[in-house]
Scaffold this active site. Structure first.
Site, PDB file in Angstrom:
ATOM      1  CG  HIS A  99      -0.333   0.029   2.757  1.00  0.00           C
ATOM      2  ND1 HIS A  99       0.369  -0.677   3.067  1.00  0.00           N
ATOM      3  CD2 HIS A  99      -0.131   1.098   3.440  1.00  0.00           C
ATOM      4  CE1 HIS A  99       0.882  -0.560   4.238  1.00  0.00           C
ATOM      5  NE2 HIS A  99       0.770   0.554   4.555  1.00  0.00           N
ATOM      6  CG  ASP A 101       1.458   4.976   4.970  1.00  0.00           C
ATOM      7  OD1 ASP A 101       0.984   3.930   5.249  1.00  0.00           O
ATOM      8  OD2 ASP A 101       2.608   5.231   5.231  1.00  0.00           O
ATOM      9  CG  HIS A 255       5.059   1.073   2.981  1.00  0.00           C
ATOM     10  ND1 HIS A 255       4.312   2.164   2.587  1.00  0.00           N
ATOM     11  CD2 HIS A 255       4.403   0.739   4.484  1.00  0.00           C
ATOM     12  CE1 HIS A 255       3.394   2.466   3.700  1.00  0.00           C
ATOM     13  NE2 HIS A 255       3.397   1.906   4.859  1.00  0.00           N
ATOM     14  NE  ARG A 270       2.197   6.087   9.493  1.00  0.00           N
ATOM     15  CZ  ARG A 270       1.124   5.345   8.632  1.00  0.00           C
ATOM     16  NH1 ARG A 270       1.326   4.204   8.302  1.00  0.00           N
ATOM     17  NH2 ARG A 270      -0.039   6.196   8.291  1.00  0.00           N
TER      18      ARG A 270
HETATM   19  C1  SIN Z   1       2.883   0.918   7.884  1.00  0.00           C
HETATM   20  O1  SIN Z   1       3.191   2.231   8.139  1.00  0.00           O
HETATM   21  O2  SIN Z   1       2.136   0.707   6.845  1.00  0.00           O
HETATM   22  C2  SIN Z   1       3.485  -0.225   8.829  1.00  0.00           C
HETATM   23  C3  SIN Z   1       4.889  -0.297   8.328  1.00  0.00           C
HETATM   24  C4  SIN Z   1       5.554  -1.248   9.336  1.00  0.00           C
HETATM   25  O3  SIN Z   1       5.143  -1.547  10.483  1.00  0.00           O
HETATM   26  O4  SIN Z   1       6.773  -1.664   9.015  1.00  0.00           O
END
Ligand code: SIN
Length: 287
Positions: A99, A101, A255, A270
């Site tokens: 995806h 973000d 990612h 995050r």
């Molecule tokens: C995400 O922001 O999608 C999570 C990425 C992760 O936890 O490695």
């Protein structure tokens, strides 16, 4: 001049940066150098950082206003900081599919800055895929067709009642979004505002269909693109250590958080960077 050392980690994207302590206030030159590295390498990595939530917020704000996630609650004192936690008892993880973000918002996030607090003894890596490399590998004919299309994005699959990707686990808090946020249309090919490089901007988590097309008409071409976009040659893989930071550009990167550490705990924080209202072009290195 800055003392940053930048080392590429893969052919398509990714670079590790040494020589900066992200907990400290940074000069404008250092921020500009980090930003240039981000847009050039699409995802950048830092090791051995020690960040409080306040320091992560302060660093993130140097790149743009920080997003408050509409569906996942942030920290009580820092609503911009999302705690991404998988407890040993959880079966699913957050972000465990390709995806980009916040593509489900009217104004999607430009970048995400993820800091590793606690990691499993093995596993829990994150994969990144360059959607600029994916676009460039298509035939000129398909590139041209896709450049004429928009796509409809929505959070309905990931965050709907019952299917909420945080609600399925006890370890993350669901934000009570004020009503379900609807569908938004974005170009299928984004021209990066800072580099001019084109990238595909559709993803399996949030893209529902092409604008003006039925879902069943869109599916074959979207499925083809989703398969193409995750080709191994467009990817890099980051093995986290406590204190590692990854900063990726959502305009050109997908990612995927691997869920390969059953029975173990993983805890990340995050912050997600929104665009400035009027995006400034990044200065060229020589300027
Ligand atoms: C995400 O922001 O999608 C999570 C990425 C992760 O936890 O490695």
């Amino acid at each position: 001049m800055t003392d940053l050392k930048i080392r590429r980690v893969a052919g398509a994207l990714g670079a590790e940066i040494e020589g900066v302590d992200l907990a400290r206030p940074q000069s404008d030159e250092t921020i500009a150098a980090i930003r240039r590295a981000l847009v050039e390498h699409q995802v950048i990595f830092f090791r051995d950082q020690d960040l409080t939530p306040e320091q992560q917020v302060a660093f993130g704000r140097r790149f743009g206003p920080l997003n408050i996630h509409p569906y996942v609650a942030g920290m009580a004192e820092h609503p911009e900081v999302m705690e991404i936690i998988k407890e040993p008892s959880d079966k699913t993880n957050f972000g465990g599919g390709w995806h980009s973000d916040m593509s489900f918002l009217e104004t999607p996030a430009i970048g995400s800055i993820l800091y590793a607090v606690e990691l499993p003894d093995w596993g829990g890596d994150t994969l990144f895929a360059s959607q600029a490399a994916a676009f460039e590998a298509l035939s000129p004919g398909l590139q041209k067709t896709l450049e004429g299309l928009n796509a409809v994005h929505s959070a309905s699959r990931e965050y709907s009642a019952g299917g909420h990707s945080a609600q399925k686990r006890g370890s993350m808090k669901v934000a009570e979004a004020d009503g379900y946020i609807g569908e938004f249309v974005h170009p299928v090919v984004l021209t990066h505002p800072e580099t001019g490089r084109k990238a595909l901007y559709v993803n399996p988590a949030f893209t529902l269909r092409f604008e003006g097309w039925k879902a069943r008409e869109s599916k074959p071409l979207l499925d083809y693109l989703f398969e193409h976009c995750r080709y191994e040659g467009f990817t890099c893989r980051f093995a986290w250590r406590p204190g590692s930071v990854a900063f990726w550009d959502n305009r050109s990167v997908w990612h995927f958080a691997l869920n390969d550490y059953p029975g173990q705990r993983r805890h990340m924080r995050r912050v997600t960077v929104d665009p400035w209202p009027a995006q400034a072009r990044v200065p060229a290195a020589a300027e």
